[in-house]
Design an enzyme around this catalytic site. Structure first.
Site, PDB file in Angstrom:
ATOM      1  N   ARG A 118       0.913  -1.197  -0.154  1.00 38.89           N
ATOM      2  CA  ARG A 118       0.108  -0.110  -0.024  1.00 38.89           C
ATOM      3  C   ARG A 118       0.779   1.125   0.011  1.00 38.89           C
ATOM      4  O   ARG A 118       1.555   1.302   0.917  1.00 38.89           O
ATOM      5  CB  ARG A 118      -0.831   0.171   1.299  1.00 38.89           C
ATOM      6  CG  ARG A 118      -1.765   1.122   1.383  1.00 38.89           C
ATOM      7  CD  ARG A 118      -2.704   1.478   0.443  1.00 38.89           C
ATOM      8  NE  ARG A 118      -3.520   2.525   0.468  1.00 38.89           N
ATOM      9  CZ  ARG A 118      -3.348   3.825  -0.042  1.00 38.89           C
ATOM     10  NH1 ARG A 118      -2.414   3.984  -0.803  1.00 38.89           N
ATOM     11  NH2 ARG A 118      -4.227   4.656   0.191  1.00 38.89           N
ATOM     12  N   HIS A 121       1.956   7.111   1.563  1.00 43.04           N
ATOM     13  CA  HIS A 121       0.876   8.143   1.436  1.00 43.04           C
ATOM     14  C   HIS A 121       0.557   8.794   2.736  1.00 43.04           C
ATOM     15  O   HIS A 121       1.243   8.302   3.763  1.00 43.04           O
ATOM     16  CB  HIS A 121      -0.396   7.453   1.056  1.00 43.04           C
ATOM     17  CG  HIS A 121      -1.148   6.496   1.744  1.00 43.04           C
ATOM     18  ND1 HIS A 121      -0.571   5.225   2.309  1.00 43.04           N
ATOM     19  CD2 HIS A 121      -1.951   6.640   2.792  1.00 43.04           C
ATOM     20  CE1 HIS A 121      -1.251   4.659   3.110  1.00 43.04           C
ATOM     21  NE2 HIS A 121      -2.231   5.313   3.399  1.00 43.04           N
ATOM     22  N   HIS A 123      -2.889  11.035   4.879  1.00 43.00           N
ATOM     23  CA  HIS A 123      -4.378  11.458   4.799  1.00 43.00           C
ATOM     24  C   HIS A 123      -4.481  12.480   5.882  1.00 43.00           C
ATOM     25  O   HIS A 123      -3.886  12.464   7.048  1.00 43.00           O
ATOM     26  CB  HIS A 123      -5.159  10.534   4.803  1.00 43.00           C
ATOM     27  CG  HIS A 123      -4.939   9.119   5.293  1.00 43.00           C
ATOM     28  ND1 HIS A 123      -4.931   8.873   6.639  1.00 43.00           N
ATOM     29  CD2 HIS A 123      -4.390   8.011   4.883  1.00 43.00           C
ATOM     30  CE1 HIS A 123      -4.241   7.623   6.999  1.00 43.00           C
ATOM     31  NE2 HIS A 123      -4.387   7.165   5.843  1.00 43.00           N
ATOM     32  N   GLU A 127      -5.717   7.255  11.002  1.00 44.87           N
ATOM     33  CA  GLU A 127      -5.838   5.599  10.959  1.00 44.87           C
ATOM     34  C   GLU A 127      -5.434   4.709  11.847  1.00 44.87           C
ATOM     35  O   GLU A 127      -4.369   4.668  12.512  1.00 44.87           O
ATOM     36  CB  GLU A 127      -4.663   5.200   9.489  1.00 44.87           C
ATOM     37  CG  GLU A 127      -4.871   4.107   9.031  1.00 44.87           C
ATOM     38  CD  GLU A 127      -3.902   3.652   7.889  1.00 44.87           C
ATOM     39  OE1 GLU A 127      -3.928   4.470   7.150  1.00 44.87           O
ATOM     40  OE2 GLU A 127      -2.902   2.453   8.001  1.00 44.87           O
ATOM     41  N   HIS A 166       3.268   7.209   5.852  1.00 39.17           N
ATOM     42  CA  HIS A 166       3.297   5.845   5.947  1.00 39.17           C
ATOM     43  C   HIS A 166       3.041   5.045   4.995  1.00 39.17           C
ATOM     44  O   HIS A 166       2.574   5.256   3.895  1.00 39.17           O
ATOM     45  CB  HIS A 166       2.481   5.472   7.322  1.00 39.17           C
ATOM     46  CG  HIS A 166       0.955   5.620   7.088  1.00 39.17           C
ATOM     47  ND1 HIS A 166       0.551   6.904   7.154  1.00 39.17           N
ATOM     48  CD2 HIS A 166      -0.109   4.716   6.730  1.00 39.17           C
ATOM     49  CE1 HIS A 166      -1.208   6.640   6.828  1.00 39.17           C
ATOM     50  NE2 HIS A 166      -0.997   5.391   6.548  1.00 39.17           N
ATOM     51  N   GLU A 189     -11.059   6.325   0.401  1.00 46.15           N
ATOM     52  CA  GLU A 189      -9.861   5.762   0.000  1.00 46.15           C
ATOM     53  C   GLU A 189      -9.276   6.753  -1.197  1.00 46.15           C
ATOM     54  O   GLU A 189      -8.168   6.886  -1.310  1.00 46.15           O
ATOM     55  CB  GLU A 189      -9.755   4.324  -0.351  1.00 46.15           C
ATOM     56  CG  GLU A 189     -10.028   3.410   0.744  1.00 46.15           C
ATOM     57  CD  GLU A 189      -9.994   2.050   0.303  1.00 46.15           C
ATOM     58  OE1 GLU A 189      -8.768   1.516   0.413  1.00 46.15           O
ATOM     59  OE2 GLU A 189     -10.641   1.501  -0.376  1.00 46.15           O
TER      60      GLU A 189
END
Length: 425
Positions: A118, A121, A123, A127, A166, A189
């Site tokens: 993954r 990125h 956000h 999380e 992360h 997402e």
């Protein structure tokens, strides 16, 4: 019928299939769940109907007589969520777009194949992650330039604060699957800040100046759609990924939940984790609950926020009381998301023949619940008796100590496959 066209053939085939299904449903109508209770209310459903769906949701098709009003839907299954597939795995999400009442938390179910990444990125939302299966390596860097890298396995948690960059990679023989929770029901997402996406939207001469590299170095940067979850080579030993000569974060971004000693009670167990144990987890508090067959997560409510649930194993039902005469009952099984509005009273009961395991999540830095039984035990007895018109036997049955799990009589073999709710009242 010399000129039977393909359209004619398909039409006839479809009609025959529908008729066959209708006939089969009619012939087995006695065994199908029906929207009628033993007290004479309701009636049969001749169809059309989705009998498989009805069998999975007996408390919706045939609710207890105590249900009342128009409480919104409090259940959505990840099995009904769109799956986005990539070279390194897949992902799907349940947000307030899928479960409209879920305003405080959104959930993502993600699978990474061995080596699958993954991508790097960040956000705006925080999380929280729970490992469902396998092994993964997580890494991050905080605003003070301190690094973090760790390997996680089934039952481990992680938490990344808002804006912290992360990445996650599946390791081991078969990679991993994990649940992510974000502290905003409107999370999407598609709204994450992706490394590959940013590179695509920076002029090459700016990249060249920033990294002190020739501009042509960046002429073939990967496409964001290919990088979101991409196949890669599994990493080496964890020690090789630690950054020497630079400090790591002071408070780890991971936590071993299954190594925590549970609160063990007759009928099941509870593990609670919030910022008091997992210091970085300042916006998500959680409990991992296990109920034995027939056991009950006692009547209670939470005074700090809505409750977002994820069912890991087994079958159960939840009854929710939302004041003003509003009450509904829902059935849950592995892979389902449940939701309880702020301060609404509720219970969860294991209706199957195997353990029921689920997560309770809250957008909060602490876990809190209020037990109905304890509340009444700590209230002047005369007042309780006058309220409920109960005698001394009821008062003596109350517990001054909270008992979050109440054991129950396990259902008979096969009861977990029942297709109708028990008669109420």
């Amino acid at each position: 019928m010399n000129h039977l066209t393909r359209r004619d053939f398909m039409s006839l085939t479809l009609s025959g299939t529908v008729a066959l299904a209708a006939g089969k449903a009619h012939s087995h109508s006695a065994s199908l769940p029906q929207p009628q209770r033993g007290d004479g209310n309701g009636g049969t459903d001749p169809g059309p109907r989705d009998a498989l769906r009805d069998a999975e949701n007996p408390a919706i098709l045939n609710p207890p007589a105590s249900d009342h009003g128009t409480l919104p839907n409090l259940r959505f299954s990840f099995a009904d969520a769109h799956v986005r597939q990539s070279s390194g795995g897949w992902t799907r999400q349940v947000t307030e777009r899928e479960l409209g009442v879920a305003k405080t938390i959104a959930g993502v179910d993600m699978r990474l194949n061995a080596g699958g990444v993954r991508e790097l990125h960040w956000h705006k939302e925080r999380e929280w992650g729970y490992m469902l299966y396998g092994h993964a390596r997580v890494c991050a860097v905080d605003a003070d330039g301190r690094w973090f890298v760790d390997d996680v396995e089934t039952g481990d948690l992680w938490y990344f604060p808002s804006g912290i960059p992360h990445a996650i990679q599946g390791i081991g023989a078969d990679g991993c699957e994990f649940l992510l929770a974000f502290d905003n029901g409107g999370f999407d997402e598609e709204s994450t800040f992706l490394l590959s996406d940013w590179f695509k939207h920076i002029p090459p001469e700016v990249l060249a100046k920033n990294f002190s590299m020739p501009a042509e170095t960046f002429s073939r940067s990967p496409e964001p759609d290919d990088e979101y979850i991409f196949a890669a080579t599994p990493p080496g030993p964890l020690a090789q990924d630690r950054i020497n000569g630079t400090p790591s974060v002071p408070n780890p971004f991971t936590y071993r939940l299954l190594k925590q000693r549970p609160i063990s009670l007759p009928g099941g167990s509870v593990r609670i984790v919030d910022a008091s144990q997992f210091k970085v987890s300042t916006t998500i508090a959680a409990a991992l609950v296990e109920l034995e067959p027939g056991a009950l997560r006692e009547l209670h409510w939470h005074p700090n926020n809505d409750e977002w649930q994820y069912y890991l194993e087994g079958e159960g039902r939840m009854g929710v009381f939302a004041a003003s005469g509003q009450a509904r009952t829902f059935n849950y099984r592995a892979g389902d998301v449940g939701y309880v509005p702020f301060a609404a009273g509720h219970y969860i009961e294991n209706t199957g023949t195997r353990p029921l395991r689920f997560l309770e999540l809250f957008r909060s830095d602490y876990y809190a619940d209020i037990s109905l039984k304890q509340w009444l035990a700590l209230t002047p007895p005369t007042l309780v008796k006058q309220h409920l018109q109960m005698g001394d036997a009821f008062i003596h049955a109350l517990n001054k100590t909270k008992t979050p799990i109440i054991p129950g009589q396990p259902p008979a073999a096969g009861a977990g496959e029942s297709t109708s709710a028990p008669a109420a009242g």
